[in-house]
Write an enzyme that holds these catalytic residues in place. Structure first.
Site, PDB file in Angstrom:
ATOM      1  N   CYS A 224       0.797  -1.239   0.000  1.00 31.29           N
ATOM      2  CA  CYS A 224       0.000   0.000   0.000  1.00 31.29           C
ATOM      3  C   CYS A 224       0.824   1.280   0.000  1.00 31.29           C
ATOM      4  O   CYS A 224       0.704   2.087  -0.915  1.00 31.29           O
ATOM      5  CB  CYS A 224      -0.939   0.001   1.190  1.00 31.29           C
ATOM      6  SG  CYS A 224      -1.986  -1.447   1.225  1.00 31.29           S
TER       7      CYS A 224
HETATM    8  C1  UGA Z   1      -1.035   0.786   5.364  1.00 30.31           C
HETATM    9  C2  UGA Z   1      -1.738   1.812   6.282  1.00 30.31           C
HETATM   10  O1  UGA Z   1      -1.072   1.828   7.538  1.00 30.31           O
HETATM   11  C3  UGA Z   1      -3.214   1.475   6.469  1.00 30.31           C
HETATM   12  O2  UGA Z   1      -3.844   2.475   7.239  1.00 30.31           O
HETATM   13  C4  UGA Z   1      -3.872   1.389   5.088  1.00 30.31           C
HETATM   14  O3  UGA Z   1      -5.251   1.044   5.185  1.00 30.31           O
HETATM   15  C5  UGA Z   1      -3.159   0.345   4.245  1.00 30.31           C
HETATM   16  O4  UGA Z   1      -1.772   0.704   4.135  1.00 30.31           O
HETATM   17  C6  UGA Z   1      -3.811   0.302   2.897  1.00 30.31           C
HETATM   18  O5  UGA Z   1      -3.747   1.313   2.192  1.00 30.31           O
HETATM   19  O6  UGA Z   1      -4.470  -0.682   2.577  1.00 30.31           O
HETATM   20  P1  UGA Z   1      -0.097  -1.693   5.748  1.00 30.31           P
HETATM   21  O7  UGA Z   1       0.337  -1.661   4.332  1.00 30.31           O
HETATM   22  O8  UGA Z   1      -0.796  -2.896   6.257  1.00 30.31           O
HETATM   23  O9  UGA Z   1      -1.085  -0.462   6.055  1.00 30.31           O
HETATM   24  O10 UGA Z   1       1.223  -1.508   6.628  1.00 30.31           O
HETATM   25  P2  UGA Z   1       1.792  -0.454   7.676  1.00 30.31           P
HETATM   26  O11 UGA Z   1       1.559  -0.941   9.025  1.00 30.31           O
HETATM   27  O12 UGA Z   1       1.354   0.914   7.333  1.00 30.31           O
HETATM   28  O13 UGA Z   1       3.346  -0.574   7.379  1.00 30.31           O
HETATM   29  C7  UGA Z   1       3.887  -0.196   6.129  1.00 30.31           C
HETATM   30  C8  UGA Z   1       5.397  -0.226   6.149  1.00 30.31           C
HETATM   31  O14 UGA Z   1       5.906   0.816   6.966  1.00 30.31           O
HETATM   32  C9  UGA Z   1       6.011  -1.518   6.686  1.00 30.31           C
HETATM   33  O15 UGA Z   1       7.103  -1.858   5.869  1.00 30.31           O
HETATM   34  C10 UGA Z   1       6.497  -1.155   8.080  1.00 30.31           C
HETATM   35  O16 UGA Z   1       7.589  -1.906   8.523  1.00 30.31           O
HETATM   36  C11 UGA Z   1       6.880   0.302   7.863  1.00 30.31           C
HETATM   37  N1  UGA Z   1       6.863   1.090   9.103  1.00 30.31           N
HETATM   38  C12 UGA Z   1       5.689   1.320   9.745  1.00 30.31           C
HETATM   39  C13 UGA Z   1       8.047   1.603   9.601  1.00 30.31           C
HETATM   40  O17 UGA Z   1       9.137   1.412   9.025  1.00 30.31           O
HETATM   41  N2  UGA Z   1       8.008   2.355  10.738  1.00 30.31           N
HETATM   42  C14 UGA Z   1       6.843   2.605  11.396  1.00 30.31           C
HETATM   43  O18 UGA Z   1       6.896   3.317  12.434  1.00 30.31           O
HETATM   44  C15 UGA Z   1       5.660   2.074  10.891  1.00 30.31           C
END
Ligand code: UGA
Length: 437
Positions: free
Chosen positions: A267
């Site tokens: 996403c």
């Molecule tokens: C993301 C959004 O958080 C959701 O709100 C949204 O609905 C979704 O995309 C979507 O558009 O369907 P998601 O892809 O499940 O959700 O994953 P995240 O939890 O956002 O993480 C994304 C990436 O960011 C991961 O690689 C994670 O490791 C990284 N991340 C996240 C960090 O490096 N640091 C953080 O503090 C948080």
């Protein structure tokens, strides 16, 4: 009331399972026959905590899973949750959603029901009005707002907490005209989530909210990653203490400030690209968004450079990667930074062994025999020259000095700072932590 859900990916299957488990009369529809069969038997096609339990609960009630599109004819509410993947230009590919809308239009043509169609798929502003609505009206020979309802209903669930997020969303966005259909849907959501704020707006704003949300999250991550790069140059500095402290300021908030290898997944990277592309189309220079992406891309380069600095020439060196899922509690490796890292190492002829508690199969689908798959962390580290922690799986927190004993050279690169503060007899480097010596 009967609810149809088209597209049984993360969003669609979570919604299907949660609504069915609450006792709604639900039909989940997907083009993939094999997938439908699996789901009908109570098995999820992907790993998501609590999903199978919720699905099985739903199947005991009034849930049907079918690949027959005509069944939407009986549905009062029809959620569309098909994917909008990225094309080569960075824009979103609307072919799936166009096909669904054509078929949906044809199927509701001769029904007497007043269907309401809710689009959860992520689409750039203008798509509902300029693409989806005309396709539906043409194929159904009906008028939106009069004969059927059409509402943008973006989704904010995260993989790994999809069920919890579906049951308890932080906000509900309804985009469209204030018709009788909108009133009905508002009532439906008030009843379903009595304490959740509902934002009613127009289509294009609802569509933009989704991109605003994800691009802001990506911005927070790139911000902290940029800071972590500076911290690495300050002996003894630790980016986590900084994140924790600024997170206490309610104007900033503590979430999404974990520095790491960059944001991955299906996403954030895709939505950032689509928004950058869309901004350009509108004639807006996306300076900040470009910078966010740039920082993200450079995190990967950084990990490669750190590995080279510590290991020297990586040709024929055995490198162990702990974690290939794009985040913990999922088996999803789509756009995972770990996967990109492995590809880059393979180009340099490194010998790669991976460990992941859930994502081995999906990783194998990408690399086949080109890399090795370890069943245990000990196996993964055996005779390795360097280990890189990429995903913050709980089990990696427990790593202690003895675990590294089987390594040929004890170089540990911790991209998630899981072992900071531990006394380890290894050459340890953590992203975002300045080396004292
Ligand atoms: C993301 C959004 O958080 C959701 O709100 C949204 O609905 C979704 O995309 C979507 O558009 O369907 P998601 O892809 O499940 O959700 O994953 P995240 O939890 O956002 O993480 C994304 C990436 O960011 C991961 O690689 C994670 O490791 C990284 N991340 C996240 C960090 O490096 N640091 C953080 O503090 C948080």
């Amino acid at each position: 009331m009967k609810i149809g859900i088209i597209g049984l990916g993360f969003v669609g299957l979570s919604l299907t399972s949660v609504l069915a488990s609450k006792g709604f009369n639900v039909i989940g529809i997907d083009v993939d026959e094999e997938k439908c069969r699996k789901i009908s038997n109570g098995n999820s096609p992907f790993f998501e905590p609590d999903l199978e339990k919720t699905l099985k609960n739903g199947l005991k009630k009034r849930l049907e899973i079918e690949n027959d599109f005509s069944l939407v004819q009986d549905c009062d509410l029809i959620f569309v949750t098909v994917g909008t993947p990225q094309n080569r230009t960075g824009a979103i590919d609307l072919s799936n959603i166009k096909k669904v809308m054509e078929s949906l239009g044809k199927n509701i043509q001769n029904t007497k029901k007043q269907h309401t169609i809710l689009v959860k798929s992520t689409v750039v502003p203008g798509t509902m009005k300029d693409t989806i609505l005309p396709i539906l009206e043409k194929n159904s020979k009906k008028k939106a707002g009069k004969d059927f309802g059409l509402i943008s209903n973006p989704e904010f669930l995260q993989e790994s907490t999809a069920i919890k997020d579906t049951k308890f969303p932080h906000a509900i966005v309804l985009g469209g005209y204030r018709t009788k259909f909108m009133k009905k849907i508002e009532k439906f959501f008030v009843k379903l989530h009595p304490n959740t704020p509902i934002i009613i707006t127009n289509h294009q704003t609802a569509e933009m909210i989704k991109y605003a949300n994800n691009s802001f999250l990506a911005t927070k991550i790139s911000f902290i990653n940029q800071l972590s790069n500076i911290c690495q140059k300050i002996p003894g500095a630790n980016v986590d203490d900084i994140a924790k402290t600024i997170g206490l300021d309610p104007r900033i908030g503590k979430l999404f400030l974990n520095a790491g290898p960059g944001y991955g997944g299906s996403c954030l990277p895709k939505d950032m690209k689509a928004l950058i592309n869309f901004a350009k189309i509108t004639g807006t220079k996306p300076t900040l968004l470009n910078a966010v992406e740039d920082v993200n891309t450079k995190q990967l380069e950084q990990i490669i450079n750190i590995t080279k600095q510590r290991l020297g020439d990586i040709t024929d060196k055995k490198i162990s990667i702990l974690g290939t899922a794009f985040k913990p509690n999922t088996d999803d490796v789509r756009d995972s930074i770990a996967i990109e890292l492995i590809k880059r190492f393979l180009k340099k002829n490194a010998i790669i062994t991976i460990h992941d508690p859930r994502a081995i199969n999906n990783t194998r689908n990408i690399f086949g025999e080109k890399i090795n798959y370890a069943k245990s962390i000990t196996d993964a580290l055996s005779k390795s020259h360097c280990v890189i922690i990429m995903t913050q799986w709980k089990q990696y927190e427990k790593l202690s000095s003895t675990k590294f004993n089987g390594m040929k050279r004890k170089i540990v690169i911790d991209c998630r700072r899981m072992l900071v503060g531990k006394k380890l007899d290894v050459d340890y480097f953590a992203i975002g932590v300045g080396k004292k010596n």
